[in-house]
Write an enzyme that holds these catalytic residues in place. Structure first.
Site, PDB file in Angstrom:
ATOM      1  N   ASP A  42       0.829  -1.209   0.000  1.00 55.32           N
ATOM      2  CA  ASP A  42       0.000   0.000   0.000  1.00 55.32           C
ATOM      3  C   ASP A  42       0.865   1.262   0.000  1.00 55.32           C
ATOM      4  O   ASP A  42       2.056   1.230   0.316  1.00 55.32           O
ATOM      5  CB  ASP A  42      -0.886   0.023   1.239  1.00 55.32           C
ATOM      6  CG  ASP A  42      -2.057  -0.942   1.154  1.00 55.32           C
ATOM      7  OD1 ASP A  42      -2.057  -1.800   0.257  1.00 55.32           O
ATOM      8  OD2 ASP A  42      -2.972  -0.844   1.996  1.00 55.32           O
ATOM      9  N   ASP A  43       0.240   2.390  -0.322  1.00 55.30           N
ATOM     10  CA  ASP A  43       0.812   3.735  -0.157  1.00 55.30           C
ATOM     11  C   ASP A  43       1.943   4.060  -1.129  1.00 55.30           C
ATOM     12  O   ASP A  43       2.778   4.923  -0.833  1.00 55.30           O
ATOM     13  CB  ASP A  43       1.319   3.953   1.275  1.00 55.30           C
ATOM     14  CG  ASP A  43       0.247   3.746   2.321  1.00 55.30           C
ATOM     15  OD1 ASP A  43      -0.940   3.871   1.992  1.00 55.30           O
ATOM     16  OD2 ASP A  43       0.603   3.462   3.479  1.00 55.30           O
ATOM     17  N   HIS A  53      -7.368   3.753   1.281  1.00 57.07           N
ATOM     18  CA  HIS A  53      -6.504   4.261   2.343  1.00 57.07           C
ATOM     19  C   HIS A  53      -7.340   4.344   3.612  1.00 57.07           C
ATOM     20  O   HIS A  53      -8.408   4.966   3.634  1.00 57.07           O
ATOM     21  CB  HIS A  53      -5.985   5.649   1.945  1.00 57.07           C
ATOM     22  CG  HIS A  53      -4.869   6.148   2.786  1.00 57.07           C
ATOM     23  ND1 HIS A  53      -3.773   5.383   3.128  1.00 57.07           N
ATOM     24  CD2 HIS A  53      -4.667   7.371   3.378  1.00 57.07           C
ATOM     25  CE1 HIS A  53      -2.942   6.098   3.860  1.00 57.07           C
ATOM     26  NE2 HIS A  53      -3.467   7.298   4.034  1.00 57.07           N
TER      27      HIS A  53
END
Length: 297
Positions: A9-10, A130
């Site tokens: 993620d991210d 998110h």
């Protein structure tokens, strides 16, 4: 057959995160990444993904930074008086009180999807949220419709089978994760009705940052595959959510407000190190787990 997607993620959050995710991908420790649209290092992430052929999804962000859609940067239910998203807890409070305007949510979701397609020339292989924002009331219905219309196939449903046995997770985190899982129960049918696909199992809520260990990951993966219904399919699919990277530099990265405490800590590097641990690779082999991307499912 057991298939496993390990998703970072991210991607795009900061240069250090990007470097860590790329290294993890090149070492075979992660198989895909989710790109954030409104982050300081998103363009750098896209260049790296193209260079190394990293399969990319969209990490839908409605909690941190400013909206991608210009129409949502003022006098919108998505932002505060300064034009910033309400934050991880603020957006949940707004969603649960019925305060999110679904037209505004749809506009922002579609803006982030357009941003992705415009820059990469194709839709994301998958979408996740998110802070798991995509399963919230006021978001999930319009999100699912927009994802399906954009040609997205796979959506994350963050429900971890063995969460209640993970006694190292703090009480506050357990409460938050249970709230997320309650939202997922409502979102599941919404996603399926739009023709979106979900992996059979998910791991990652209880193994973030300092809470990650090789043994905990192995135990959760074992529980996930053991609990899956194998009567209707020849293979069982699972996604592991991870956050590898190097610690952010103070004042560098984030979504226009600088990096958060988790990003400044060594928790990201801790995950990165453990994902490359030989014991984990041995476990995959012994359990007959095949690593793959969403495109391979």
């Amino acid at each position: 057959m057991k298939k496993l997607v390990i998703n970072a993620d991210d991607f795009g959050y900061c240069p250090e995160r990007n470097r860590g995710i790329v290294e993890s991908y090149l070492h075979g420790d992660v198989t895909t990444a989710s790109l954030m649209a409104n982050t300081d290092a998103a363009e750098d992430a896209i260049k790296l993904a193209r260079l190394h052929s990293i399969p990319l999804g969209l990490h839908l962000n409605l909690t941190e930074g400013r909206p991608v859609s210009n129409r949502q940067r003022a006098e919108s239910s998505l932002v505060d008086g300064g034009g910033w998203f309400h934050g991880k807890l603020g957006v949940r409070k707004t969603a649960y009180s019925g305060g999110l305007n679904t037209t505004e949510v749809r506009d922002e979701v579609e803006a982030q999807l357009r941003w992705f397609v415009d820059l990469l020339g194709k839709p994301p292989t998958h979408i996740d949220g998110h802070n798991h924002v995509h399963v919230l009331p006021g978001v999930r219905d319009v999100f699912a419709a927009a994802a399906a219309a954009a040609g997205v196939r796979w959506i994350r449903l963050p429900v971890q089978t063995d969460l209640e046995t993970c006694d190292w997770v703090s009480e506050a985190q357990q409460d938050f994760f249970k709230e997320v899982e309650d939202d997922c129960r409502e979102a599941r049918q919404v996603f399926l009705q739009q023709g979106l696909k979900l992996t059979d199992r998910f791991v990652g809520l209880a193994t973030m940052g300092a809470d990650m260990s090789v043994q905990r990951l192995c135990n959760s993966l074992h529980a996930a595959y053991q609990s899956a219904d194998r009567s209707t399919t020849s293979h069982v699919t699972c996604e592991v959510m991870v956050h590898p990277g190097y610690p952010s530099m103070l004042g560098c990265g984030g979504c226009g407000q600088g990096p958060d405490d988790f990003s400044l800590s060594h928790d990201r590097r801790h995950e990165m190190t453990l994902l490359g641990d030989g014991r984990l690779k041995k476990f995959y082999k012994e359990e007959g787990i095949e690593l793959c991307s969403f495109a391979d499912l």
